[in-house]
Design a protein around this motif. Structure first.
Motif, PDB file in Angstrom:
ATOM      1  N   ILE A 174      44.876  27.577  37.785  1.00  0.00           N
ATOM      2  CA  ILE A 174      44.599  28.022  39.159  1.00  0.00           C
ATOM      3  C   ILE A 174      45.655  29.031  39.621  1.00  0.00           C
ATOM      4  CG2 ILE A 174      43.351  25.919  39.759  1.00  0.00           C
ATOM      5  CD1 ILE A 174      45.776  24.967  41.302  1.00  0.00           C
ATOM      6  N   LYS A 175      46.811  29.049  38.954  1.00  0.00           N
ATOM      7  CA  LYS A 175      47.815  30.069  39.265  1.00  0.00           C
ATOM      8  C   LYS A 175      47.272  31.464  38.935  1.00  0.00           C
ATOM      9  CE  LYS A 175      52.160  27.508  38.669  1.00  0.00           C
ATOM     10  NZ  LYS A 175      53.428  27.446  37.888  1.00  0.00           N
ATOM     11  N   ASP A 176      46.579  31.570  37.789  1.00  0.00           N
ATOM     12  CA  ASP A 176      46.006  32.855  37.379  1.00  0.00           C
ATOM     13  C   ASP A 176      44.934  33.311  38.366  1.00  0.00           C
ATOM     14  OD1 ASP A 176      47.538  32.887  34.951  1.00  0.00           O
ATOM     15  OD2 ASP A 176      46.131  31.422  34.133  1.00  0.00           O
ATOM     16  N   ILE A 177      44.134  32.349  38.818  1.00  0.00           N
ATOM     17  CA  ILE A 177      43.082  32.685  39.789  1.00  0.00           C
ATOM     18  C   ILE A 177      43.713  33.154  41.093  1.00  0.00           C
ATOM     19  CG2 ILE A 177      41.127  31.772  41.113  1.00  0.00           C
ATOM     20  CD1 ILE A 177      40.699  29.756  38.813  1.00  0.00           C
ATOM     21  N   ALA A 178      44.753  32.437  41.551  1.00  0.00           N
ATOM     22  CA  ALA A 178      45.426  32.784  42.811  1.00  0.00           C
ATOM     23  C   ALA A 178      46.018  34.187  42.747  1.00  0.00           C
ATOM     24  CB  ALA A 178      46.503  31.751  43.109  1.00  0.00           C
ATOM     25  N   LYS A 179      46.618  34.505  41.601  1.00  0.00           N
ATOM     26  CA  LYS A 179      47.249  35.825  41.451  1.00  0.00           C
ATOM     27  C   LYS A 179      46.210  36.936  41.524  1.00  0.00           C
ATOM     28  CE  LYS A 179      50.244  38.425  38.311  1.00  0.00           C
ATOM     29  NZ  LYS A 179      51.002  38.379  37.018  1.00  0.00           N
ATOM     30  N   ASP A 182      33.850  30.661  53.884  1.00  0.00           N
ATOM     31  CA  ASP A 182      32.831  30.876  52.855  1.00  0.00           C
ATOM     32  C   ASP A 182      33.097  32.157  52.072  1.00  0.00           C
ATOM     33  OD1 ASP A 182      31.604  28.573  53.679  1.00  0.00           O
ATOM     34  OD2 ASP A 182      30.050  29.569  54.870  1.00  0.00           O
ATOM     35  N   GLU A 183      33.553  33.191  52.768  1.00  0.00           N
ATOM     36  CA  GLU A 183      33.809  34.471  52.119  1.00  0.00           C
ATOM     37  C   GLU A 183      34.931  34.350  51.086  1.00  0.00           C
ATOM     38  OE1 GLU A 183      35.267  39.021  53.256  1.00  0.00           O
ATOM     39  OE2 GLU A 183      34.776  37.594  54.862  1.00  0.00           O
ATOM     40  N   THR A 184      36.031  33.671  51.493  1.00  0.00           N
ATOM     41  CA  THR A 184      37.159  33.505  50.571  1.00  0.00           C
ATOM     42  C   THR A 184      36.777  32.612  49.401  1.00  0.00           C
ATOM     43  OG1 THR A 184      38.717  33.769  52.399  1.00  0.00           O
ATOM     44  CG2 THR A 184      39.558  32.734  50.393  1.00  0.00           C
ATOM     45  N   THR A 185      36.019  31.550  49.692  1.00  0.00           N
ATOM     46  CA  THR A 185      35.569  30.648  48.631  1.00  0.00           C
ATOM     47  C   THR A 185      34.732  31.400  47.607  1.00  0.00           C
ATOM     48  OG1 THR A 185      35.609  28.685  50.051  1.00  0.00           O
ATOM     49  CG2 THR A 185      34.180  28.599  48.118  1.00  0.00           C
ATOM     50  N   ALA A 186      33.802  32.226  48.090  1.00  0.00           N
ATOM     51  CA  ALA A 186      32.938  32.989  47.191  1.00  0.00           C
ATOM     52  C   ALA A 186      33.764  33.913  46.310  1.00  0.00           C
ATOM     53  CB  ALA A 186      31.920  33.785  48.008  1.00  0.00           C
ATOM     54  N   ARG A 187      34.793  34.563  46.885  1.00  0.00           N
ATOM     55  CA  ARG A 187      35.645  35.477  46.122  1.00  0.00           C
ATOM     56  C   ARG A 187      36.425  34.716  45.043  1.00  0.00           C
ATOM     57  NH1 ARG A 187      40.737  37.498  47.683  1.00  0.00           N
ATOM     58  NH2 ARG A 187      40.373  36.736  49.801  1.00  0.00           N
ATOM     59  N   ILE A 188      36.966  33.557  45.420  1.00  0.00           N
ATOM     60  CA  ILE A 188      37.742  32.752  44.474  1.00  0.00           C
ATOM     61  C   ILE A 188      36.853  32.244  43.335  1.00  0.00           C
ATOM     62  CG2 ILE A 188      38.963  30.541  44.219  1.00  0.00           C
ATOM     63  CD1 ILE A 188      40.138  31.120  47.042  1.00  0.00           C
ATOM     64  N   LEU A 189      35.646  31.790  43.664  1.00  0.00           N
ATOM     65  CA  LEU A 189      34.727  31.298  42.636  1.00  0.00           C
ATOM     66  C   LEU A 189      34.314  32.418  41.692  1.00  0.00           C
ATOM     67  CD1 LEU A 189      32.431  28.876  44.693  1.00  0.00           C
ATOM     68  CD2 LEU A 189      34.293  28.278  43.127  1.00  0.00           C
ATOM     69  N   ALA A 190      34.170  33.608  42.226  1.00  0.00           N
ATOM     70  CA  ALA A 190      33.817  34.755  41.383  1.00  0.00           C
ATOM     71  C   ALA A 190      34.940  35.070  40.400  1.00  0.00           C
ATOM     72  CB  ALA A 190      33.511  35.964  42.263  1.00  0.00           C
ATOM     73  N   VAL A 191      36.185  35.026  40.891  1.00  0.00           N
ATOM     74  CA  VAL A 191      37.333  35.263  40.016  1.00  0.00           C
ATOM     75  C   VAL A 191      37.420  34.173  38.946  1.00  0.00           C
ATOM     76  CG1 VAL A 191      39.860  35.352  39.909  1.00  0.00           C
ATOM     77  CG2 VAL A 191      38.645  36.540  41.750  1.00  0.00           C
ATOM     78  N   ALA A 192      37.207  32.915  39.358  1.00  0.00           N
ATOM     79  CA  ALA A 192      37.256  31.792  38.415  1.00  0.00           C
ATOM     80  C   ALA A 192      36.221  31.973  37.309  1.00  0.00           C
ATOM     81  CB  ALA A 192      37.030  30.478  39.156  1.00  0.00           C
ATOM     82  N   LYS A 193      35.020  32.418  37.703  1.00  0.00           N
ATOM     83  CA  LYS A 193      33.963  32.640  36.714  1.00  0.00           C
ATOM     84  C   LYS A 193      34.327  33.781  35.775  1.00  0.00           C
ATOM     85  CE  LYS A 193      28.992  33.447  36.299  1.00  0.00           C
ATOM     86  NZ  LYS A 193      27.725  33.676  37.048  1.00  0.00           N
ATOM     87  N   GLU A 194      34.888  34.839  36.344  1.00  0.00           N
ATOM     88  CA  GLU A 194      35.286  36.011  35.558  1.00  0.00           C
ATOM     89  C   GLU A 194      36.341  35.643  34.518  1.00  0.00           C
ATOM     90  OE1 GLU A 194      37.642  40.250  36.252  1.00  0.00           O
ATOM     91  OE2 GLU A 194      36.710  39.237  37.952  1.00  0.00           O
ATOM     92  N   LEU A 195      37.260  34.753  34.892  1.00  0.00           N
ATOM     93  CA  LEU A 195      38.344  34.350  33.995  1.00  0.00           C
ATOM     94  C   LEU A 195      37.966  33.186  33.070  1.00  0.00           C
ATOM     95  CD1 LEU A 195      41.382  34.539  36.463  1.00  0.00           C
ATOM     96  CD2 LEU A 195      40.705  36.222  34.748  1.00  0.00           C
ATOM     97  N   ASN A 196      36.700  32.711  33.209  1.00  0.00           N
ATOM     98  CA  ASN A 196      36.234  31.557  32.405  1.00  0.00           C
ATOM     99  C   ASN A 196      37.103  30.328  32.643  1.00  0.00           C
ATOM    100  OD1 ASN A 196      34.052  32.864  31.079  1.00  0.00           O
ATOM    101  ND2 ASN A 196      35.528  33.902  29.741  1.00  0.00           N
TER     102      ASN A 196
END
Length: 327
Positions: free
Chosen positions: A4-9, A30-44
């Motif tokens: 989650i450190k990588d996602i936060a960065k 909701d907007e921030t959550t969507a952005r974080i989930l997108a990054v998480a998906k991108e980083l697998n």
């Protein structure tokens, strides 16, 4: 491994914000959550279940420990267990072998259903002392964190033995399970008591192991010992009884079941209804046994009051047993 450190960065937010978003907290828009989930998906990103369980102290996983998976016995038991656990939001894993025991002390599961003689009773009591919740199906243990859901082995064995004796049979054999089996010991004790109450009945005990091969070997021994004499046999499970059927059909087609040799099983497995003649056997609901074990374990985990339960049995009379007068 992505953390989650990588996602936060990459998302430009704090680690706590990522944690809230991944867990669906309303503290994050909701907007921030969507952005974080997108990054998480991108980083697998894959959540670390072990770390999460340390924090929440639950995994939502229940372990069922079995001695082995052989034979046709376990399917209905596990199906009944799974149905209840799924309703309650728990997943099920099935375990066997000594190495799997560490799943309890390492808290990889929230509780366990035990039908596994490789666990020592002292070992299980030590886990209970540490707060682990257990339901045992194969022994009697007294502890506030342990519930017993036991099959009424003695009643079933008594029904089988008394049925053979009532039919006039005086030469009785039993084919047991393995020496470490609680169920087998209970059944043998009940049969012995029934025979002791009946004058003129001879009982011979043959050690088996709950597998078809043991039934085949027992059949060979009984035929050699009772040439020309009718005998009655109580196999401590259907698997061994069917092994006996198979052996006689293959090697002694002239010896007729229900005439020269009379057989009772235990479990009423599906195949028993297709034997010719129909196998006499002890019936009970394996699905109910599994379901009740799951219900009791969920109650233990939730801190609800539980009482020990017993699964009741009945006798199904098939043509594999007939009166000694007809033999």
């Amino acid at each position: 491994m992505v953390s989650i450190k990588d996602i936060a960065k990459q998302a430009g937010v704090s680690i706590s914000t990522v944690s809230y978003a991944l867990n669906g907290s309303p503290k994050v828009t909701d907007e921030t959550t969507a952005r974080i989930l997108a990054v998480a998906k991108e980083l697998n990103y894959i959540p670390n279940a072990a770390a999460r369980s340390l924090k929440t102290r639950e995994t939502k996983i229940i372990g069922v420990f079995l001695t082995d998976f052989s034979g046709a016995f376990y399917g209905d038991l596990l199906q009944g267990t799974k149905e209840i656990l799924s309703e309650k939001g728990y997943d099920l894993i099935v375990c066997s072998g000594k190495q799997s025991h560490r799943m309890l002390p390492e808290r990889m599961i929230d509780g366990a259903i035990i039908l596994d003689e490789t666990f020592g009773s002292t070992e299980l009591l030590s886990y209970a002392e540490r707060g682990h919740k257990l339901v045992v199906l194969d022994r009697e243990l007294q502890h506030s964190n342990i519930n017993q859901v036991l099959l009424d082995n003695k009643a079933g064995a008594r029904l089988a033995a008394e049925y053979l004796i009532e039919q006039g049979h005086r030469t009785l054999y039993v084919v047991t399970g393995p020496s470490g089996s609680y169920d087998s010991r209970q059944r043998l004790q009940a049969v012995t008591q029934a025979v002791e109450r009946s004058a003129g009945v001879k009982l011979t005990v043959i050690e088996g192991d709950f597998n078809k091969s043991a039934g085949e070997q027992a059949a060979a021994s009984i035929i050699a010992e009772n040439s020309g004499t009718a005998a009655a046999v109580f196999c401590f499970n259907d698997e061994m009884a069917i092994g006996m059927f198979n052996y006689l059909a293959a090697h002694h087609p002239d010896i007729r079941i229900g005439e020269h040799i009379h057989i009772v099983g235990f479990d009423n497995m599906e195949l028993a209804s297709y034997t010719q003649p129909r196998l006499s056997t002890i019936d009970y609901s394996k699905r109910k046994w599994g379901a009740l074990a799951a219900e009791q374990l969920i109650k233990l985990i939730s801190g609800d009051e539980v009482e020990h339960e017993r699964i009741y049995v009945s006798l199904i009379k098939g043509n594999s047993v007939r009166s000694a007068k007809e033999s």
